[in-house]
Design an enzyme around this catalytic site. Sequence first.
Site, PDB file in Angstrom:
ATOM      1  N   SER A 125      14.304  45.712   7.818  1.00 45.00           N
ATOM      2  CA  SER A 125      14.949  44.818   6.408  1.00 45.00           C
ATOM      3  C   SER A 125      15.152  44.899   4.794  1.00 45.00           C
ATOM      4  O   SER A 125      14.103  46.250   4.806  1.00 45.00           O
ATOM      5  CB  SER A 125      14.503  43.460   6.478  1.00 45.00           C
ATOM      6  OG  SER A 125      14.529  42.529   5.219  1.00 45.00           O
ATOM      7  N   TYR A 150       6.646  38.056   5.665  1.00 46.33           N
ATOM      8  CA  TYR A 150       7.281  38.333   6.376  1.00 46.33           C
ATOM      9  C   TYR A 150       7.884  39.685   5.739  1.00 46.33           C
ATOM     10  O   TYR A 150       8.037  40.738   6.405  1.00 46.33           O
ATOM     11  CB  TYR A 150       8.613  37.323   6.409  1.00 46.33           C
ATOM     12  CG  TYR A 150      10.109  37.724   6.897  1.00 46.33           C
ATOM     13  CD1 TYR A 150      10.232  38.051   8.140  1.00 46.33           C
ATOM     14  CD2 TYR A 150      10.685  38.311   6.005  1.00 46.33           C
ATOM     15  CE1 TYR A 150      11.340  38.746   8.812  1.00 46.33           C
ATOM     16  CE2 TYR A 150      12.286  39.488   6.323  1.00 46.33           C
ATOM     17  CZ  TYR A 150      12.439  39.677   7.743  1.00 46.33           C
ATOM     18  OH  TYR A 150      13.484  39.981   8.313  1.00 46.33           O
ATOM     19  N   LYS A 154       7.058  44.197   7.426  1.00 43.47           N
ATOM     20  CA  LYS A 154       8.730  44.673   7.850  1.00 43.47           C
ATOM     21  C   LYS A 154       7.805  45.759   6.966  1.00 43.47           C
ATOM     22  O   LYS A 154       7.713  47.366   7.491  1.00 43.47           O
ATOM     23  CB  LYS A 154       9.907  44.178   7.194  1.00 43.47           C
ATOM     24  CG  LYS A 154      10.238  43.626   7.911  1.00 43.47           C
ATOM     25  CD  LYS A 154      10.638  43.966   9.575  1.00 43.47           C
ATOM     26  CE  LYS A 154      11.180  42.393  10.595  1.00 43.47           C
ATOM     27  NZ  LYS A 154      10.805  42.898  11.918  1.00 43.47           N
TER      28      LYS A 154
HETATM   29  C1  WQD Z   1      22.179  34.254   1.663  1.00 43.53           C
HETATM   30  C2  WQD Z   1      21.670  33.810  -0.085  1.00 43.53           C
HETATM   31  C3  WQD Z   1      20.601  31.511  -0.797  1.00 43.53           C
HETATM   32  C4  WQD Z   1      21.085  28.897   2.844  1.00 43.53           C
HETATM   33  C5  WQD Z   1      17.027  36.954   4.639  1.00 43.53           C
HETATM   34  C6  WQD Z   1      15.960  37.260   4.305  1.00 43.53           C
HETATM   35  C7  WQD Z   1      16.454  38.941   5.264  1.00 43.53           C
HETATM   36  C8  WQD Z   1      17.366  38.526   6.064  1.00 43.53           C
HETATM   37  C9  WQD Z   1      18.324  37.378   6.049  1.00 43.53           C
HETATM   38  C10 WQD Z   1      15.780  37.759   8.453  1.00 43.53           C
HETATM   39  C11 WQD Z   1      21.257  33.031  -0.804  1.00 43.53           C
HETATM   40  C12 WQD Z   1      21.709  30.928   0.008  1.00 43.53           C
HETATM   41  C13 WQD Z   1      21.122  30.029   1.679  1.00 43.53           C
HETATM   42  C14 WQD Z   1      21.667  27.442   1.827  1.00 43.53           C
HETATM   43  C15 WQD Z   1      22.420  28.643   0.186  1.00 43.53           C
HETATM   44  N1  WQD Z   1      15.816  38.922   7.391  1.00 43.53           N
HETATM   45  N2  WQD Z   1      21.921  30.008   0.854  1.00 43.53           N
HETATM   46  N3  WQD Z   1      22.215  27.612   1.206  1.00 43.53           N
HETATM   47  O1  WQD Z   1      17.766  35.078   1.543  1.00 43.53           O
HETATM   48  O2  WQD Z   1      19.691  37.006   0.824  1.00 43.53           O
HETATM   49  O3  WQD Z   1      17.538  36.818   3.378  1.00 43.53           O
HETATM   50  O4  WQD Z   1      17.670  35.890   5.566  1.00 43.53           O
HETATM   51  O5  WQD Z   1      16.068  37.474   9.337  1.00 43.53           O
HETATM   52  O6  WQD Z   1      15.202  39.720   4.904  1.00 43.53           O
HETATM   53  O7  WQD Z   1      15.107  37.572   3.021  1.00 43.53           O
HETATM   54  O8  WQD Z   1      19.794  35.105   3.427  1.00 43.53           O
HETATM   55  O9  WQD Z   1      21.313  33.842   4.654  1.00 43.53           O
HETATM   56  O10 WQD Z   1      19.306  32.706   3.444  1.00 43.53           O
HETATM   57  O11 WQD Z   1      20.837  33.385   1.742  1.00 43.53           O
HETATM   58  O12 WQD Z   1      22.537  28.734  -0.819  1.00 43.53           O
HETATM   59  O13 WQD Z   1      21.430  26.683   2.548  1.00 43.53           O
HETATM   60  O14 WQD Z   1      22.774  31.924   0.316  1.00 43.53           O
HETATM   61  O15 WQD Z   1      20.758  31.994  -2.143  1.00 43.53           O
HETATM   62  O16 WQD Z   1      21.376  33.396  -1.805  1.00 43.53           O
HETATM   63  P1  WQD Z   1      18.608  36.178   2.752  1.00 43.53           P
HETATM   64  P2  WQD Z   1      20.370  33.850   3.639  1.00 43.53           P
END
Ligand code: WQD
Length: 341
Positions: A125, A150, A154
């Site tokens: 990741s 998490y 990784k």
């Molecule tokens: C993306 C953006 C949130 C939900 C994570 C892990 C990474 C990978 C993918 C997993 C951010 C914003 C999100 C919501 C929002 N691993 N958001 N409202 O955090 O970049 O990455 O997931 O399996 O290792 O860290 O992805 O999709 O959670 O968020 O505003 O309801 O969307 O703040 O800016 P992230 P995400």
Amino acid sequence: MNHILVTGGAGYIGSHTVLELLKLGENVVVIDDLSNSSKESLNRVETLSGKAVTFFEGSILDQDLLVNIFSQFSFSSVIHFAGHKAVGESVNKPLSYYHNNVQGTVSLVEVMEKFNVNNLVFSSSATVYGEGAKPPYIETQTLGCPTSPYGQTKLMVERILADVVRSNSDFKVANLRYFNPIGADESGQIGEDPNGIPNNLMPFVAQVAVGKRAELSIFGNDYATEDGTCERDYIHVTDLAQGHVAALNWLVNQAHGLCEAFNLGTGTPYSVLKIVKSFEQYTKVKVPFKFVPRRDGDLDAFWANADKAADKLNWQAHKTMQDMMEDTWRWQSNNPNGYNA
Ligand code: WQD
């Protein structure tokens, strides 16, 4: 006859990768404990590809089961997806993450060594670059300190695999560092099916669009970005799946043991607001949203330098933002309750 073992092959990225492998005529064996996935994904993959998958329900922590599987098949390589992946949950249940993700990998690699299976593609990741890393992230930069257990798992697994390669000159590893996978196979038959309330942006957007949730909460609009919302490198899951195939092809052609990392991303950042607007534009479905305070641990912006994968693996992402949005919507609208329809 050679087979490829895919751990966690019934999950979101796993099932898309199994589909790409079957389409290429590979023989695939899947082990999955179905803790966050459904066997139905593989039934659909079989229908889509017209080819059967051999499936074992169980955990990679169960070495008796692994030995049993490795005794039955001759594996050329292993693609290792199996692992817990919820960042927030990992903060509350760190030991479960270290046990499952780190010990699970140790268990798997011990059995690989025992059976002399030497090619491993690992599901890593972008989180391994850690807080404070400067985007675009590039494989040569020093890895940081991931903010969640998490992310730590990784990074630890990458380090363990590097040590294994140092001790075993036949062992070959590709650590694939994913950015933000979204979308679904263009058939609309397989896709992301999270348990409970989605943690990730895209499944949440899709569930609002299909009427399962009232509105999206956007976490923070005061980040140091163009529109104030966080920016990420969203990559279509089919591009990502094809990245695994490319990594596997590259790995088996390497003469000596090695441990190499590859970023799999598009290289282009999109803000949360841009994602919402693109979804509305390409699907013509409204996504009501409100701004709420920042979510703990979110970084303002990061994206990939994906040149190494292009140079060495001859891989790059081809799908467009339109594909990502239309395919997400085809999956979600065809399967409003995921695989439990
Ligand atoms: C993306 C953006 C949130 C939900 C994570 C892990 C990474 C990978 C993918 C997993 C951010 C914003 C999100 C919501 C929002 N691993 N958001 N409202 O955090 O970049 O990455 O997931 O399996 O290792 O860290 O992805 O999709 O959670 O968020 O505003 O309801 O969307 O703040 O800016 P992230 P995400």
